[in-house]
Design a protein around this motif. Structure first.
Motif, short mmCIF file in Angstrom:
data_model
loop_
_atom_site.label_atom_id
_atom_site.label_comp_id
_atom_site.label_asym_id
_atom_site.label_seq_id
_atom_site.Cartn_x
_atom_site.Cartn_y
_atom_site.Cartn_z
N SER A 361 0.82 -1.21 0.00
CA SER A 361 0.00 0.00 0.00
C SER A 361 0.86 1.26 0.00
O SER A 361 1.95 1.28 0.56
CB SER A 361 -0.91 0.02 1.22
N VAL A 362 0.32 2.28 -0.64
CA VAL A 362 0.87 3.63 -0.59
C VAL A 362 -0.30 4.53 -0.27
O VAL A 362 -1.16 4.77 -1.12
CB VAL A 362 1.53 4.04 -1.91
N GLY A 363 -0.35 5.04 0.96
CA GLY A 363 -1.53 5.76 1.39
C GLY A 363 -2.71 4.82 1.43
O GLY A 363 -2.65 3.74 2.02
N SER A 364 -3.79 5.17 0.75
CA SER A 364 -4.96 4.29 0.71
C SER A 364 -4.98 3.40 -0.53
O SER A 364 -5.82 2.50 -0.63
CB SER A 364 -6.24 5.14 0.73
N ARG A 365 -4.07 3.62 -1.45
CA ARG A 365 -4.02 2.84 -2.68
C ARG A 365 -3.30 1.52 -2.43
O ARG A 365 -2.22 1.50 -1.83
CB ARG A 365 -3.33 3.61 -3.79
N ILE A 366 -3.88 0.40 -2.86
CA ILE A 366 -3.24 -0.90 -2.69
C ILE A 366 -2.85 -1.48 -4.04
O ILE A 366 -3.45 -1.17 -5.07
CB ILE A 366 -4.15 -1.90 -1.94
#
Length: 406
Positions: A361-366
């Motif tokens: 994940s990067v922030g809320s993006r998976i």
């Protein structure tokens, strides 16, 4: 119908007729009435699933088909309350419908060049995600943004995170909502995106800490501290925040689009949030974190703060409890570090102690990647709690207690 208003078979038959002529909303209404009159009859769920499929609500249609499959075996005949014979659909017919619904879900969730597709196994295991072609180790299987997300816990380093994208905020570059002074963002773009999505309804600027939503959040946080249940996850506070964002986003969308059936379009994948609320309830399941008194308190507060008549069904105790149960389970909510969210594609991937894929994940993006070479036809599996514990016994205990996994 006037002479036999309690005949579940008549409602099921009229639902079938409505489906034939494309009146799917009317078919849904009759199917719901049929189920209420005879909740142990497979055909009521079967008709509801067919009607939902006509409305493109494939996710809920699948759940009703599973209910139908559970209640139906080989073709049987039972006598209904009206003295008429009532027939249940055989398993073959239900499975054919399931395959059709999964095909619809594939087109909604996966692009044509995706290496993944949905597969139905049986009524015990249900569906799973499989590779439709050979996949190499390290290959990206899919990327996804959440339909709604919230912070689970603060960073161990004391870092602050954007309330929209959940990336770390630089001390020199950030903006705070000028109205409520509580939500902070890494950029003006994120602030505008959050305002357009849900914060316009959730902003507590008028009364601050005395605002009903502030009181609900405070109560959830206090219960976390006093109950001591998985405090590192802050389950009640974070699940409540996702529910608030889901409801607020739907209210804002409906008010702007003047439609009662809004569809959420995210990265080319279509999923109706309302679809989740209309899942068939399981009478043996209840919220792990809230008793009925607490549930009613939250429903009353949310209704006071956000109620909108065209979406009145979202503000019932039944809808709220069903949503809490869905979010508490592993089936819909994904935790990625300091943030948790509702991910349509990830929710379809099953758990395994020996996974062949991993989520980063990067922030809320998976982003889901293959851990090793995967052959066409093999099921894709994640370890839902790879970061919870390395000891297998402790791992299974965590899964069983927190996410109803055996």
């Amino acid at each position: 119908m006037r002479h036999l208003p309690t005949s579940h078979t008549l409602f099921a038959n009229r639902a079938a007729a409505y489906i034939k002529v494309g009146k799917f909303q009317s078919a849904c209404t009759d199917a719901v009435q049929c189920i209420s009159l005879r909740p142990d009859w497979a055909k009521g769920y079967f008709r509801h699933a067919q009607a939902l499929k006509g409305l493109s609500c494939a996710h809920t249609a699948y759940k009703y088909l599973l209910m139908s499959l559970t209640l139906s075996g080989s073709p049987t005949t039972n006598e209904g309350s009206d003295g008429r014979a009532t027939y249940t659909p055989d398993e073959t017919a239900v499975v054919v419908e399931i395959q059709d619904v999964l095909h619809m879900m594939n087109s909604q969730l996966f692009c044509t060049d995706s290496p993944l597709q949905l597969k139905f196994y049986d009524k015990c295991k249900g569906r799973g995600v499989v590779a439709k072609q050979n996949v190499s180790a390290g290959q990206v299987l899919f990327t996804e943004e959440p339909l709604a997300a919230a912070l689970i816990r603060a960073s161990d380093t004391g870092a602050q995170f954007c309330s929209a994208c959940f990336l770390p905020i630089s001390e020199r570059i950030y903006t705070v909502c000028a109205r409520c002074q509580t939500e902070q963002y890494c950029s003006q773009q994120c602030q505008e995106r959050a305002w357009a999505a849900h914060h316009e309804k959730l902003c507590t600027w008028e009364t601050g800490d005395m605002h009903i939503l502030s009181q609900l959040r405070k109560r959830a946080s206090m219960r976390i501290q006093s109950d001591g249940i998985r405090t590192e996850w802050q389950p009640e506070r974070y699940v409540l925040e996702i529910v608030l964002r889901l409801i607020a986003s739907q209210v804002q969308a409906v008010q702007k689009q003047a439609t009662v059936e809004p569809q959420v379009l995210q990265d080319g994948r279509l999923l109706s949030i309302i679809d989740i609320y209309r899942s068939p309830s399981c009478p043996k399941t209840s919220s792990k974190f809230m008793d009925q008194s607490t549930m009613q308190h939250y429903v009353a507060g949310i209704k006071e703060a956000l109620f909108y008549e065209p979406l009145a069904f979202l503000f019932t105790a039944q809808a709220f409890e069903q949503m809490m149960i869905q979010l508490e389970k592993n089936g819909t909510t994904v935790a990625t570090g300091h943030v948790g969210g509702l991910y349509a594609t990830h929710a379809l991937v099953n758990h395994s102690d020996a996974p062949n894929a991993v989520v980063e994940s990067v922030g809320s993006r998976i982003e889901a990647k293959a851990l090793r070479n995967i052959e066409a036809g093999d099921e894709i599996c994640f370890d839902y709690f790879a970061s919870v514990a390395t000891d297998n016994e402790k791992h299974r205990t965590e899964l069983k207690l927190a996410y109803l996994i055996s």
